[in-house]
Design an enzyme around this catalytic site. Structure first.
Site, PDB file in Angstrom:
ATOM      1  N   ASP A  22    -114.966  21.993 -18.081  1.00 42.50           N
ATOM      2  CA  ASP A  22    -115.728  21.719 -19.125  1.00 42.50           C
ATOM      3  C   ASP A  22    -115.810  22.754 -20.238  1.00 42.50           C
ATOM      4  OD1 ASP A  22    -117.162  19.320 -18.257  1.00 42.50           O
ATOM      5  OD2 ASP A  22    -118.280  20.714 -16.820  1.00 42.50           O
ATOM      6  N   HIS A  64    -112.795  18.671 -20.449  1.00 46.25           N
ATOM      7  CA  HIS A  64    -113.738  17.691 -20.951  1.00 46.25           C
ATOM      8  C   HIS A  64    -114.449  18.580 -22.311  1.00 46.25           C
ATOM      9  CE1 HIS A  64    -118.003  15.803 -19.980  1.00 46.25           C
ATOM     10  NE2 HIS A  64    -117.727  15.671 -21.317  1.00 46.25           N
ATOM     11  N   GLY A 124    -118.813  18.577  -8.182  1.00 47.29           N
ATOM     12  CA  GLY A 124    -118.939  19.800  -8.491  1.00 47.29           C
ATOM     13  C   GLY A 124    -119.869  20.633  -7.282  1.00 47.29           C
ATOM     14  N   SER A 161    -115.097  20.000 -10.152  1.00 46.02           N
ATOM     15  CA  SER A 161    -115.253  20.504 -11.394  1.00 46.02           C
ATOM     16  C   SER A 161    -115.773  22.101 -11.424  1.00 46.02           C
ATOM     17  CB  SER A 161    -116.468  19.960 -12.030  1.00 46.02           C
ATOM     18  OG  SER A 161    -117.100  20.687 -13.251  1.00 46.02           O
ATOM     19  N   ASP A 207    -119.353  11.040 -13.252  1.00 42.58           N
ATOM     20  CA  ASP A 207    -119.388  12.579 -13.201  1.00 42.58           C
ATOM     21  C   ASP A 207    -121.011  13.080 -13.243  1.00 42.58           C
ATOM     22  OD1 ASP A 207    -119.436  15.100 -13.721  1.00 42.58           O
ATOM     23  OD2 ASP A 207    -118.554  15.172 -15.421  1.00 42.58           O
ATOM     24  N   GLY A 208    -121.392  13.105 -12.047  1.00 44.65           N
ATOM     25  CA  GLY A 208    -123.018  13.435 -11.931  1.00 44.65           C
ATOM     26  C   GLY A 208    -123.346  13.216 -10.496  1.00 44.65           C
TER      27      GLY A 208
END
Length: 221
Positions: free
Chosen positions: A37, A68, A197, A10, A175-176
Site C-alpha cells: 500500500d 495499491h 494482513g 499485505s 481485501d479486509g
C-alpha cells in the site's frame, strides 16, 4: 501451488520496525506476491509507505509486487514506479481521478497489469465502461482506521457485482480481515484472490497457518 498464487500478504500489516525480517519470512514461506500500500491519507486516516520503502522492497525481494495506490493523484506514483522490475501490477482508486482511462494507459505503458480498487463507499456501476481494460478489481471488505478493518458482510454484494460486471477473466480481490472464516464467504460471493494482513503477519506459527490455508484452498477449488 494455488495458495501462493491466490493469497497475497499485505506488508502494511507487518512489524515496520522489522520490515526486512518480515519480508524474508513470507518470501521464505513460499508466497509469490506481496501486496504493498502507498497511502497519502486521502482515503484513510493513516499514511503508509512511500517510494523509498517501495524501492527497498523491490531491491530485496524476488516476489512480485502488487502496488495499491491509495492516493489522490495516482499518475505521479505510476511515473515513480517506472523501472522497478518486481512491480507486477498497479491498482488505483478511480473515484478521485477525472480520467481513469489515462491512468490505466500510463500503467499499461510500464508493461504491468492494471486494476481498480474500491472502498466500501466508492460506486462500482460506472466502471463497467472499462470492462476489458483492467486485469483486476480489488474490493475492500473491511473499513480501515476507525472500523479497525473488521470484515463487513455487506461488502460481499459489491464483490458479486464486480464478478458479474467484469467476468471470469478479471481477478477479483477481497481485501479486509481475510482469514479462514471470511475467505470462504468472499469466495462464494465471487472473489478469486485474497489480501491477507494480520492473519499472516500476526501468526506465531506461519507454517501451521499455511497448512491451514492450503486445506482451505483445496476445499474452495
Amino acid at each position: 501451488m494455488e495458495l501462493f498464487e491466490r493469497v497475497y500478504p499485505s506488508i502494511y500489516s507487518s512489524d515496520h520496525l522489522r520490515l526486512l525480517e518480515e519480508l524474508r519470512r513470507v518470501e521464505g514461506a513460499g508466497f509469490a506476491h506481496l501486496h504493498v500500500d502507498i497511502q497519502d491519507s486521502s482515503l484513510g486516516l493513516n499514511v503508509s509507505f512511500g517510494m523509498k520503502v517501495v524501492r527497498g522492497l523491490n531491491a530485496f525481494t524476488g516476489m512480485k509486487l502488487q502496488v495499491h495506490l491509495m492516493v489522490a493523484e495516482p499518475l505521479h506514483f505510476v511515473e515513480e514506479l517506472k523501472g522497478l522490475g518486481r512491480v507486477d501490477e498497479i491498482l488505483f482508486h478511480p473515484g478521485p481521478v477525472a480520467y481513469p482511462g489515462r491512468v490505466l494507459n500510463a500503467i499499461r505503458s510500464l508493461g504491468v497489469k492494471a486494476g481498480f480498487a474500491l472502498t466500501p463507499t466508492e460506486p462500482l456501476g460506472e466502471l463497467a465502461y472499462y470492462r476489458g481494460r483492467v486485469d483486476s478489481i480489488l474490493i475492500w471488505t473491511g473499513e480501515p482506521d476507525g472500523g479497525n478493518g473488521k470484515f463487513d458482510r455487506g461488502a460481499l454484494q459489491k464483490v458479486t457485482r464486480a464478478r458479474e460486471m467484469f467476468g471470469v477473466d478479471t481477478a477479483v480481490f477481497a481485501d479486509g480481515d481475510m482469514n479462514k472464516e471470511t475467505i470462504p464467504q468472499a469466495a462464494a460471493a465471487g472473489a478469486s484472490h485474497f489480501i491477507m494482513g494480520r492473519d499472516i503477519f500476526g501468526a506465531e506459527d506461519l507454517k501451521g497457518k499455511i497448512d491451514e490455508l492450503e486445506q482451505l484452498m483445496g476445499k474452495l477449488g
